[in-house]
Write a protein that holds these residues in place. Structure first.
Motif, PDB file in Angstrom:
ATOM      1  N   HIS A   1      40.827  39.195  34.930  1.00 23.20           N
ATOM      2  CA  HIS A   1      41.787  40.196  35.143  1.00 23.20           C
ATOM      3  C   HIS A   1      41.711  40.895  36.674  1.00 23.20           C
ATOM      4  CE1 HIS A   1      41.440  41.407  30.669  1.00 23.20           C
ATOM      5  NE2 HIS A   1      42.164  40.627  30.492  1.00 23.20           N
ATOM      6  N   PHE A   2      40.660  40.722  37.201  1.00 20.12           N
ATOM      7  CA  PHE A   2      40.594  41.087  38.998  1.00 20.12           C
ATOM      8  C   PHE A   2      41.659  40.271  39.185  1.00 20.12           C
ATOM      9  CE2 PHE A   2      39.066  39.833  43.274  1.00 20.12           C
ATOM     10  CZ  PHE A   2      38.285  41.606  43.388  1.00 20.12           C
ATOM     11  N   ALA A   3      41.985  38.738  39.083  1.00 19.61           N
ATOM     12  CA  ALA A   3      43.138  37.870  40.231  1.00 19.61           C
ATOM     13  C   ALA A   3      44.575  38.258  39.482  1.00 19.61           C
ATOM     14  CB  ALA A   3      42.831  36.512  39.520  1.00 19.61           C
ATOM     15  N   GLU A   4      44.480  39.227  38.313  1.00 14.43           N
ATOM     16  CA  GLU A   4      45.667  39.320  37.993  1.00 14.43           C
ATOM     17  C   GLU A   4      46.607  40.987  38.690  1.00 14.43           C
ATOM     18  OE1 GLU A   4      46.475  40.175  34.129  1.00 14.43           O
ATOM     19  OE2 GLU A   4      46.094  37.962  33.844  1.00 14.43           O
ATOM     20  N   ARG A   5      44.975  41.393  38.748  1.00 12.85           N
ATOM     21  CA  ARG A   5      45.103  42.866  39.325  1.00 12.85           C
ATOM     22  C   ARG A   5      45.838  42.870  41.110  1.00 12.85           C
ATOM     23  NH1 ARG A   5      43.566  47.207  37.151  1.00 12.85           N
ATOM     24  NH2 ARG A   5      43.128  48.556  38.696  1.00 12.85           N
ATOM     25  N   PHE A   6      44.786  41.947  41.879  1.00 11.90           N
ATOM     26  CA  PHE A   6      44.721  41.298  43.123  1.00 11.90           C
ATOM     27  C   PHE A   6      45.686  41.035  43.192  1.00 11.90           C
ATOM     28  CE2 PHE A   6      44.768  38.159  46.200  1.00 11.90           C
ATOM     29  CZ  PHE A   6      44.913  38.953  47.082  1.00 11.90           C
ATOM     30  N   VAL A   7      47.341  40.540  42.444  1.00 15.31           N
ATOM     31  CA  VAL A   7      48.390  39.807  42.660  1.00 15.31           C
ATOM     32  C   VAL A   7      49.521  40.941  42.690  1.00 15.31           C
ATOM     33  CG1 VAL A   7      50.139  38.906  42.201  1.00 15.31           C
ATOM     34  CG2 VAL A   7      47.901  37.701  42.603  1.00 15.31           C
ATOM     35  N   LEU A   8      48.771  42.502  41.656  1.00 13.33           N
ATOM     36  CA  LEU A   8      49.638  42.875  41.275  1.00 13.33           C
ATOM     37  C   LEU A   8      49.816  43.715  42.475  1.00 13.33           C
ATOM     38  CD1 LEU A   8      49.562  43.089  37.847  1.00 13.33           C
ATOM     39  CD2 LEU A   8      51.849  42.773  39.077  1.00 13.33           C
ATOM     40  N   GLY A   9      48.787  44.235  43.825  1.00 11.00           N
ATOM     41  CA  GLY A   9      48.367  45.059  44.122  1.00 11.00           C
ATOM     42  C   GLY A   9      47.840  46.146  44.006  1.00 11.00           C
ATOM     43  N   LEU A  10      47.164  45.702  42.666  1.00 10.58           N
ATOM     44  CA  LEU A  10      45.940  47.425  42.176  1.00 10.58           C
ATOM     45  C   LEU A  10      44.778  47.383  42.543  1.00 10.58           C
ATOM     46  CD1 LEU A  10      48.096  46.636  38.257  1.00 10.58           C
ATOM     47  CD2 LEU A  10      48.522  48.002  40.421  1.00 10.58           C
ATOM     48  N   GLU A  11      44.339  45.949  42.982  1.00  8.94           N
ATOM     49  CA  GLU A  11      43.156  46.253  43.121  1.00  8.94           C
ATOM     50  C   GLU A  11      42.730  47.233  44.506  1.00  8.94           C
ATOM     51  OE1 GLU A  11      40.052  45.712  42.776  1.00  8.94           O
ATOM     52  OE2 GLU A  11      41.159  44.913  40.604  1.00  8.94           O
ATOM     53  N   GLU A  12      41.586  47.846  44.202  1.00 11.30           N
ATOM     54  CA  GLU A  12      41.177  48.916  45.589  1.00 11.30           C
ATOM     55  C   GLU A  12      40.054  48.528  46.476  1.00 11.30           C
ATOM     56  OE1 GLU A  12      41.905  53.076  43.957  1.00 11.30           O
ATOM     57  OE2 GLU A  12      43.340  51.289  43.846  1.00 11.30           O
ATOM     58  N   ILE A  13      39.904  47.369  46.129  1.00 10.98           N
ATOM     59  CA  ILE A  13      39.154  46.741  47.027  1.00 10.98           C
ATOM     60  C   ILE A  13      39.498  46.726  48.055  1.00 10.98           C
ATOM     61  CG2 ILE A  13      37.308  44.913  47.530  1.00 10.98           C
ATOM     62  CD1 ILE A  13      37.046  44.439  45.056  1.00 10.98           C
ATOM     63  N   GLY A  14      38.832  46.441  49.538  1.00 10.91           N
ATOM     64  CA  GLY A  14      39.113  46.475  50.555  1.00 10.91           C
ATOM     65  C   GLY A  14      39.269  47.788  51.482  1.00 10.91           C
ATOM     66  N   GLY A  15      39.745  47.541  52.885  1.00 15.84           N
ATOM     67  CA  GLY A  15      39.612  48.929  53.888  1.00 15.84           C
ATOM     68  C   GLY A  15      37.916  49.253  53.620  1.00 15.84           C
ATOM     69  N   SER A  16      38.261  50.533  54.229  1.00 20.90           N
ATOM     70  CA  SER A  16      36.765  50.756  54.520  1.00 20.90           C
ATOM     71  C   SER A  16      35.691  50.691  53.985  1.00 20.90           C
ATOM     72  CB  SER A  16      36.487  51.875  55.246  1.00 20.90           C
ATOM     73  OG  SER A  16      37.165  53.125  54.924  1.00 20.90           O
ATOM     74  N   SER A  17      36.722  51.352  52.377  1.00 20.38           N
ATOM     75  CA  SER A  17      35.142  51.416  51.188  1.00 20.38           C
ATOM     76  C   SER A  17      34.933  50.189  50.526  1.00 20.38           C
ATOM     77  CB  SER A  17      36.101  51.440  49.716  1.00 20.38           C
ATOM     78  OG  SER A  17      37.710  50.722  49.471  1.00 20.38           O
ATOM     79  N   SER A  18      35.399  48.618  50.891  1.00 20.07           N
ATOM     80  CA  SER A  18      34.357  47.406  50.912  1.00 20.07           C
ATOM     81  C   SER A  18      32.969  48.044  51.542  1.00 20.07           C
ATOM     82  CB  SER A  18      35.166  46.190  51.204  1.00 20.07           C
ATOM     83  OG  SER A  18      35.500  46.341  52.617  1.00 20.07           O
ATOM     84  N   LEU A  19      32.667  48.367  52.665  1.00 20.01           N
ATOM     85  CA  LEU A  19      31.958  47.842  53.352  1.00 20.01           C
ATOM     86  C   LEU A  19      30.839  49.398  52.809  1.00 20.01           C
ATOM     87  CD1 LEU A  19      33.463  48.469  56.927  1.00 20.01           C
ATOM     88  CD2 LEU A  19      32.779  46.895  54.984  1.00 20.01           C
ATOM     89  N   ARG A  20      30.782  49.670  51.778  1.00 22.44           N
ATOM     90  CA  ARG A  20      29.679  50.760  51.452  1.00 22.44           C
ATOM     91  C   ARG A  20      28.673  49.230  50.736  1.00 22.44           C
ATOM     92  NH1 ARG A  20      32.162  53.652  46.690  1.00 22.44           N
ATOM     93  NH2 ARG A  20      33.756  51.192  46.982  1.00 22.44           N
ATOM     94  N   PRO A  21      27.481  49.774  50.993  1.00 20.35           N
ATOM     95  CA  PRO A  21      26.847  48.701  50.054  1.00 20.35           C
ATOM     96  C   PRO A  21      26.893  47.655  48.698  1.00 20.35           C
ATOM     97  CG  PRO A  21      25.479  49.892  51.147  1.00 20.35           C
ATOM     98  CD  PRO A  21      26.781  50.925  50.677  1.00 20.35           C
ATOM     99  N   ILE A  22      26.679  46.958  48.534  1.00 19.56           N
ATOM    100  CA  ILE A  22      27.728  45.747  47.285  1.00 19.56           C
ATOM    101  C   ILE A  22      26.523  46.580  46.037  1.00 19.56           C
ATOM    102  CG2 ILE A  22      27.371  43.430  46.706  1.00 19.56           C
ATOM    103  CD1 ILE A  22      26.324  43.952  49.549  1.00 19.56           C
ATOM    104  N   ASN A  23      27.698  46.199  45.042  1.00 19.42           N
ATOM    105  CA  ASN A  23      27.437  46.729  43.883  1.00 19.42           C
ATOM    106  C   ASN A  23      26.026  47.276  43.268  1.00 19.42           C
ATOM    107  OD1 ASN A  23      26.990  46.851  40.696  1.00 19.42           O
ATOM    108  ND2 ASN A  23      28.334  45.166  40.352  1.00 19.42           N
ATOM    109  N   PRO A  24      25.546  48.173  43.476  1.00 20.60           N
ATOM    110  CA  PRO A  24      24.175  48.852  42.978  1.00 20.60           C
ATOM    111  C   PRO A  24      23.711  48.473  42.013  1.00 20.60           C
ATOM    112  CG  PRO A  24      25.361  51.168  42.738  1.00 20.60           C
ATOM    113  CD  PRO A  24      26.617  49.244  43.188  1.00 20.60           C
TER     114      PRO A  24
END
Ligand SMILES: Nc1ncnc2c1ncn2[C@@H]1O[C@H](COP(=O)(O)OP(=O)(O)OP(=O)(O)O)[C@@H](O)[C@H]1O
Ligand SMILES: [Mg+2]
Length: 451
Positions: free
Chosen positions: A369-392
């Motif tokens: 599902h993640f891959a599909e959302r990524f291809v569709l451009g629906l994944e929000e990960i990226g930009g500065s938000s990804s620099l938050r410490p990883i999944n708590p």
């Protein structure tokens, strides 16, 4: 005219003069003719891949035309056979048509009458062969609905499946949600001699208890209120094939007793009958929990567990075979790109680190599902938000998290600066030497980021 390769024709006549003349007629009409004066010789040249038409005289010493036709039916009933008959043999020829011969021509015949018949037969054969090729390609594509993974755990799993697929042993497949239990069950079916039979799936967790028994075992009309029509149960329906019992841990207690009986006796008694019907089935059951552990098993019958547990195949969760993540992601992204007619976007560093660091509690399904959302451009990960410490939620210790966090920042900065060291070092505000030390420690290759 389109250039098509000449359709092959196998021509058989014991009258050599006629053979020669007919061969010439057909060659002139554009066919590629192989002429035989004996049917036995011709047979040696025919197999089920033969892409053309057979034209044969009926009366011949050795094997006659009708016997030849019989043999061809055995080889491939779709090969068109045109029979040439003397005027006394029409009744015989008509019977042959009923048996599936393509056409018959009575002697003496006009050249273009024969050529036309052969032409139609060749066209029919071409379509048959085309359909077969398509179907085979489809089946291949299905078979390549694959169990992807190259980690040792997956290689091992694949080997086990190959070993047990073609035995009739019942199999218990365990694994977390989305880890591929249904894929495994499907492969056990497809890789077995039961592949021609039905693959019948039943989810024991989603059907209400009142329905599950009649679904499984079938019933007579009037077996209970509401049973208006007789119903063949899924157990019987899967006879000769595979019965996939999903979420077996949710099977109601009374059903478990009946199922145990089916497994032991290999026969089923539909509700409301006293008939015992033999079934030839293989059961693949799937469970999300470890049924071998009495605490997890709860009130699941131990005897049924032991009966199912002849072979257990356990699929490791995705987080325990991380080296397969990139491969799986690539596969699902490609698949999604094809399906949605989108290009596969370049992989931002943030997504790469998400792939590496996320825990994937939903396993392969979540990744797909993640891959599909990524291809569709629906994944929000990226930009500065990804620099938050990883999944708590992850249980990764703090120092390791910091390490990964640091590696992420370095990758991200390198990426932004197209691999340029001077600008990256400036942006990071660290000495060059420290920068190179860190690259080494994190296994980062600067060249990967240069444009
Ligand atoms: N190794 C794999 N290679 C390719 N696709 C996979 C693999 N494992 C799982 N999948 C895909 O992931 C999805 C989930 O797999 P599947 O339905 O088999 O999981 P499951 O274990 O039955 O999950 P659940 O317990 O939730 O029913 C499916 O789309 C399946 O095709
Ligand atoms: Mg499933």
């Amino acid at each position: 005219m389109t250039q098509q390769s000449a359709a092959p024709v196998i021509l058989i006549d014991d009258d050599r003069d006629l053979l020669k003349a007919t061969a010439q007629t057909l060659e002139l009409a554009g066919f590629s003719v192989s002429a035989f004066s004996m049917a036995s010789r011709a047979l040696a040249a025919i197999d089920s891949d033969f892409a053309g038409v057979v034209v044969s005289d009926i009366r011949m010493p050795d094997i006659d035309g009708l016997q030849l036709f019989d043999r061809i039916l055995l080889l491939d009933p779709d090969i068109p056979v045109i029979l040439i008959t003397g005027h006394g043999d029409v009744a015989m020829a008509v019977k042959a048509i009923k048996d599936g011969a393509y056409d018959f021509i009575t002697k003496p015949f006009a050249a273009d009458g024969l050529a036309q018949s052969v032409q139609r037969a060749a066209e029919k054969r071409r379509l048959t062969m085309e359909n077969r090729a398509l179907r085979e390609a489809g089946e291949l594509a299905q078979d390549s609905l694959p169990l992807i993974g190259q980690t040792p755990a997956m290689e091992r799993l694949r080997r086990t499946l190959r070993q047990i697929a073609d035995t009739d042993v019942d199999v218990l497949v365990t694994g977390e949600t989305g880890s591929g239990k249904e894929v495994v069950a499907g492969l056990l079916h497809r890789w077995s001699r039961r592949a021609k039979g039905n693959f019948v799936a039943l989810n024991c967790g989603t059907l209400p208890e009142s329905v599950i028994e009649s679904e499984l075992f079938g019933h007579e009309a009037g077996a209970f209120t509401g049973a208006q029509k007789k119903r063949i149960g899924r157990v019987e329906h899967s006879s000769g094939g595979t019965l996939f019992l999903d979420e077996i841990e949710s099977m109601p207690a009374s059903t478990q007793v009946r199922m145990l009986r089916v497994l032991e006796m290999r026969e089923v008694m539909p509700l409301g009958t006293n008939d015992l019907r033999p079934v030839d089935l293989r059961v693949v059951a799937a469970a999300k929990i470890d049924l071998g552990d009495p605490r997890q098993r709860g009130d699941f019958r131990e005897d049924l567990y032991y009966r199912l547990n002849v072979v257990t195949v356990s699929i490791p969760p995705l987080r325990e075979r991380r080296d397969d993540i990139a491969l799986l992601f690539g596969y699902f992204a490609e698949r999604a790109a094809t399906r949605f007619h989108r290009p596969v976007p370049a992989l931002p560093v943030a997504v790469q680190s998400h792939l590496r660091e996320h825990d994937w509690p939903g396993n392969v399904r979540e990744l797909a599902h993640f891959a599909e959302r990524f291809v569709l451009g629906l994944e929000e990960i990226g930009g500065s938000s990804s620099l938050r410490p990883i999944n708590p939620n992850t249980a990764i210790p703090l120092p390791e998290r910091l390490e990964r966090y640091e590696a992420d920042i370095i990758r991200e900065t390198l990426g932004r600066n197209g691999g340029d060291v001077r600008r990256t070092v400036e942006a990071l505000g660290i000495p060059r030497k420290t920068f190179y030390d860190k690259l080494q420690r994190h296994g980062i290759v600067r060249g990967d980021f240069s444009k």
